[in-house]
Structure formats: C-alpha cells, structure tokens
Scaffold this motif. Structure first.
Motif, PDB file in Angstrom:
ATOM      1  N   PRO A   1     -52.565  63.306  14.842  1.00  0.00           N
ATOM      2  CA  PRO A   1     -52.756  63.468  13.389  1.00  0.00           C
ATOM      3  C   PRO A   1     -53.858  62.589  12.828  1.00  0.00           C
ATOM      4  O   PRO A   1     -54.337  62.836  11.712  1.00  0.00           O
ATOM      5  CB  PRO A   1     -51.385  63.090  12.809  1.00  0.00           C
ATOM      6  N   ARG A   2     -54.294  61.581  13.587  1.00  0.00           N
ATOM      7  CA  ARG A   2     -55.333  60.682  13.094  1.00  0.00           C
ATOM      8  C   ARG A   2     -56.735  61.234  13.296  1.00  0.00           C
ATOM      9  O   ARG A   2     -57.676  60.780  12.641  1.00  0.00           O
ATOM     10  CB  ARG A   2     -55.213  59.322  13.806  1.00  0.00           C
ATOM     11  N   THR A   3     -56.907  62.183  14.217  1.00  0.00           N
ATOM     12  CA  THR A   3     -58.253  62.708  14.462  1.00  0.00           C
ATOM     13  C   THR A   3     -58.667  63.649  13.345  1.00  0.00           C
ATOM     14  O   THR A   3     -57.860  64.418  12.825  1.00  0.00           O
ATOM     15  CB  THR A   3     -58.323  63.450  15.809  1.00  0.00           C
ATOM     16  N   THR A   4     -59.940  63.590  13.006  1.00  0.00           N
ATOM     17  CA  THR A   4     -60.472  64.448  11.960  1.00  0.00           C
ATOM     18  C   THR A   4     -60.754  65.837  12.528  1.00  0.00           C
ATOM     19  O   THR A   4     -60.683  66.061  13.742  1.00  0.00           O
ATOM     20  CB  THR A   4     -61.775  63.860  11.410  1.00  0.00           C
ATOM     21  N   VAL A   5     -61.125  66.752  11.638  1.00  0.00           N
ATOM     22  CA  VAL A   5     -61.506  68.089  12.079  1.00  0.00           C
ATOM     23  C   VAL A   5     -62.740  68.007  12.975  1.00  0.00           C
ATOM     24  O   VAL A   5     -62.828  68.688  13.997  1.00  0.00           O
ATOM     25  CB  VAL A   5     -61.767  69.007  10.870  1.00  0.00           C
ATOM     26  N   THR A   6     -63.686  67.161  12.613  1.00  0.00           N
ATOM     27  CA  THR A   6     -64.902  67.019  13.424  1.00  0.00           C
ATOM     28  C   THR A   6     -64.577  66.486  14.810  1.00  0.00           C
ATOM     29  O   THR A   6     -65.102  66.984  15.820  1.00  0.00           O
ATOM     30  CB  THR A   6     -65.898  66.076  12.729  1.00  0.00           C
ATOM     31  N   GLN A   7     -63.733  65.491  14.891  1.00  0.00           N
ATOM     32  CA  GLN A   7     -63.333  64.948  16.196  1.00  0.00           C
ATOM     33  C   GLN A   7     -62.587  65.993  17.005  1.00  0.00           C
ATOM     34  O   GLN A   7     -62.749  66.088  18.229  1.00  0.00           O
ATOM     35  CB  GLN A   7     -62.488  63.687  15.982  1.00  0.00           C
ATOM     36  N   SER A   8     -61.777  66.794  16.331  1.00  0.00           N
ATOM     37  CA  SER A   8     -61.063  67.869  17.017  1.00  0.00           C
ATOM     38  C   SER A   8     -62.032  68.942  17.509  1.00  0.00           C
ATOM     39  O   SER A   8     -61.866  69.493  18.604  1.00  0.00           O
ATOM     40  CB  SER A   8     -60.029  68.496  16.079  1.00  0.00           C
ATOM     41  N   LEU A   9     -63.056  69.228  16.724  1.00  0.00           N
ATOM     42  CA  LEU A   9     -64.076  70.190  17.151  1.00  0.00           C
ATOM     43  C   LEU A   9     -64.799  69.715  18.407  1.00  0.00           C
ATOM     44  O   LEU A   9     -65.163  70.516  19.266  1.00  0.00           O
ATOM     45  CB  LEU A   9     -65.088  70.416  16.025  1.00  0.00           C
ATOM     46  N   HIS A  10     -65.005  68.414  18.517  1.00  0.00           N
ATOM     47  CA  HIS A  10     -65.652  67.880  19.715  1.00  0.00           C
ATOM     48  C   HIS A  10     -64.810  68.160  20.950  1.00  0.00           C
ATOM     49  O   HIS A  10     -65.331  68.545  22.002  1.00  0.00           O
ATOM     50  CB  HIS A  10     -65.891  66.376  19.560  1.00  0.00           C
ATOM     51  N   ALA A  11     -63.501  67.988  20.832  1.00  0.00           N
ATOM     52  CA  ALA A  11     -62.607  68.280  21.957  1.00  0.00           C
ATOM     53  C   ALA A  11     -62.650  69.759  22.303  1.00  0.00           C
ATOM     54  O   ALA A  11     -62.698  70.149  23.487  1.00  0.00           O
ATOM     55  CB  ALA A  11     -61.176  67.849  21.611  1.00  0.00           C
ATOM     56  N   ILE A  12     -62.644  70.615  21.292  1.00  0.00           N
ATOM     57  CA  ILE A  12     -62.681  72.057  21.545  1.00  0.00           C
ATOM     58  C   ILE A  12     -64.033  72.472  22.103  1.00  0.00           C
ATOM     59  O   ILE A  12     -64.124  73.393  22.923  1.00  0.00           O
ATOM     60  CB  ILE A  12     -62.325  72.823  20.258  1.00  0.00           C
ATOM     61  N   LEU A  13     -65.098  71.790  21.692  1.00  0.00           N
ATOM     62  CA  LEU A  13     -66.421  72.074  22.244  1.00  0.00           C
ATOM     63  C   LEU A  13     -66.442  71.836  23.749  1.00  0.00           C
ATOM     64  O   LEU A  13     -67.017  72.625  24.515  1.00  0.00           O
ATOM     65  CB  LEU A  13     -67.467  71.191  21.550  1.00  0.00           C
ATOM     66  N   ILE A  14     -65.812  70.764  24.201  1.00  0.00           N
ATOM     67  CA  ILE A  14     -65.701  70.495  25.639  1.00  0.00           C
ATOM     68  C   ILE A  14     -64.963  71.639  26.330  1.00  0.00           C
ATOM     69  O   ILE A  14     -65.377  72.124  27.393  1.00  0.00           O
ATOM     70  CB  ILE A  14     -64.978  69.160  25.876  1.00  0.00           C
ATOM     71  N   ALA A  15     -63.871  72.097  25.715  1.00  0.00           N
ATOM     72  CA  ALA A  15     -63.094  73.195  26.290  1.00  0.00           C
ATOM     73  C   ALA A  15     -63.921  74.473  26.361  1.00  0.00           C
ATOM     74  O   ALA A  15     -63.874  75.203  27.363  1.00  0.00           O
ATOM     75  CB  ALA A  15     -61.828  73.420  25.464  1.00  0.00           C
ATOM     76  N   GLU A  16     -64.677  74.770  25.311  1.00  0.00           N
ATOM     77  CA  GLU A  16     -65.460  76.002  25.301  1.00  0.00           C
ATOM     78  C   GLU A  16     -66.572  75.969  26.352  1.00  0.00           C
ATOM     79  O   GLU A  16     -66.887  77.001  26.962  1.00  0.00           O
ATOM     80  CB  GLU A  16     -66.057  76.237  23.906  1.00  0.00           C
ATOM     81  N   MET A  17     -67.176  74.817  26.570  1.00  0.00           N
ATOM     82  CA  MET A  17     -68.197  74.717  27.611  1.00  0.00           C
ATOM     83  C   MET A  17     -67.598  74.990  28.989  1.00  0.00           C
ATOM     84  O   MET A  17     -68.165  75.733  29.794  1.00  0.00           O
ATOM     85  CB  MET A  17     -68.842  73.327  27.578  1.00  0.00           C
TER      86      MET A  17
END
Length: 260
Positions: free
Chosen positions: A176-192
């Motif tokens: 819950p502490r991570t921002t949307v931008t930080q979460s997008l970074h994690a999803i970006l890794i997954a998408e790659m």
C-alpha cells in the motif's frame, strides 16, 4: 501527472549519524583483513556448490494423463521434437499470464483508491482493457495445453520458476505504500519479460509444427507489445512529465520484429 517523491526524515544513510558511522568504520578496519575488498569466500562457495550438486530438480513435466496427450507426445518425439520442453514453456506462460492478470488487478485497485484525490491520471478503462487481455491470454494458453492432451492445472518446472520470479513484482504492486508510478515500474518489468516469453513460445510452436497455436500466440504477442508501449509511456509521463523522445526509427524492445 508528474510524480515526485516526498522529502522527509529518512535516517537510513550514514550521513545522518556521522559520529556513529565513523566509529563503525574504525571498528571495521580493526577486525577486517587488509584484503577485505576481495575477501576469501571459498568456504561459502564450497557450501553453495554442495547444495547445487546435491539438490533435486525444480520439478518435472507430468506424463500426459490422456490418450490424446500420450499419442501426441509419442508422435512428436518420433519426429525429433521435444514435446516436454514445449509443455514446460506453455506452463510457464500460463503461470506468468495468471500473475499478469493479478498484477493489473492490484494496480486497478490502487488507481481506484487514488483517482478520487487527483493523484493519478492513469486511465482506469485502459487498465481494465489490458487486464482483460491478460486474462484472455491465460485462457488461450490453457486451451492450447489441453488441446495437446496435457493438464493445464499441473505446475511444470518453468511454471514454478515463473511464480517465484513474479512474486517480487506482485509484492511491489500490492504494497500500500508504493505509488502508482512505482507500481508501473514493476509492471513494466513484467511486460518486458512477457514479450520475450511470447516470442520464445511462438518460436517453439513453429519449430514443433504447431502452426495454429503459433498463429493464436502471435495475436497475444501483438497485444503484449501494445501493453509494453502503453505502460512505458505512462511510466515516463509520471517520471519525466512526458514520454521520452526517441531517435527516429527507434522502437520499444520487442516492437521492431515483424509478426510473420
């Protein structure tokens, strides 16, 4: 909307306590050998080597539980293919698409919670569309496994590994502490990783003459390339204020190859 991290009382760095950090450095010099920059780790290396050589494998690809599966595997082996490798990689993709769906579920929940106070501009409808495509890819892979006479509920070695790999990304988005931008970074890794995985799977399908499966998977790969470009754009906009300007002819990783 460009996102900036808050500045506050972060006490993790040594500069916050110069006296104590100096004492700690002095104590370290007193107990560490002169060659501490390159310490002798041979004992640790030997112990790790013992674990590696004595460990069992991560798992196995199950024997087909249907007559269709047995016949398909036998025919494939006769022609020089490795059906167990293809099933293993199908299991990997199935596990990763399941995790991808859950990643977007978690991000959607975070965006819904934050959009009311205007702290995120990521469009919820687009996120839901991507999430639904990830779920459809999961169903597509499950159908392909079942069509080969294998069991889509079995956890293959690469499926097991994919679950471990994606676990850290899931933890990052669910925090819950991570921002949307930080979460997008994690999803970006997954998408790659997802794009690379689909490319490998299509190549395997083509090599083993599963042409109809390969054709379906090329559609999924096109979706995943679009996901990657979209998530990259959102992340760059949130970090830089606008998507990065790339050189003429430059493309996203995995976006340049034709879908033949």
């Amino acid at each position: 909307m460009k996102e900036q991290p808050a500045m506050g009382m972060n006490r993790t760095g040594v500069q916050m306590s110069p006296i104590d950090s100096s004492s700690m450095s002095d104590a370290t010099r007193n107990v560490m050998p002169d060659d501490s920059i390159n310490p002798d780790t041979s004992a640790l290396d030997d112990m790790r080597a013992d674990y590696i050589t004595e460990a069992d494998e991560l798992g196995s690809v199950p024997i087909p539980g249907t007559l269709t599966g047995v016949m398909s595997s036998a025919t494939s082996m006769i022609t020089g293919n490795m059906p167990q490798l293809f099933i293993d990689k199908l299991g990997e993709r199935l596990a990763f698409e399941r995790s991808g769906t859950r990643l977007y579920d978690a991000l959607i929940c975070k965006v819904q919670a934050l959009e009311q106070n205007g702290t995120t501009t990521v469009p919820l409808d687009k996120l839901i569309q991507i999430r639904d495509q990830e779920a459809a890819h999961f169903a597509m892979v499950a159908d392909a496994i079942q069509g080969l006479g294998a069991d889509p509920t079995a956890q293959t070695p690469c499926a097991d590994l994919a679950g471990i790999e994606s676990g850290g990304l899931m933890n990052a988005v669910l925090d819950p502490r991570t921002t949307v931008t930080q979460s997008l970074h994690a999803i970006l890794i997954a998408e790659m990783a997802d794009n690379s995985g689909w490319e490998m799977l299509i190549a395997l399908a083509e090599n083993q003459h599963h042409d109809s499966i390969a054709a379906n998977f090329r559609t999924a790969l096109q979706h995943e390339r679009e996901h990657l470009q979209q998530v990259q754009a959102w992340f760059e906009e949130a970090t830089l204020g606008a998507p990065m300007q790339r050189m003429s002819g430059s493309t996203m990783p995995g976006a340049a190859e034709p879908l033949h």
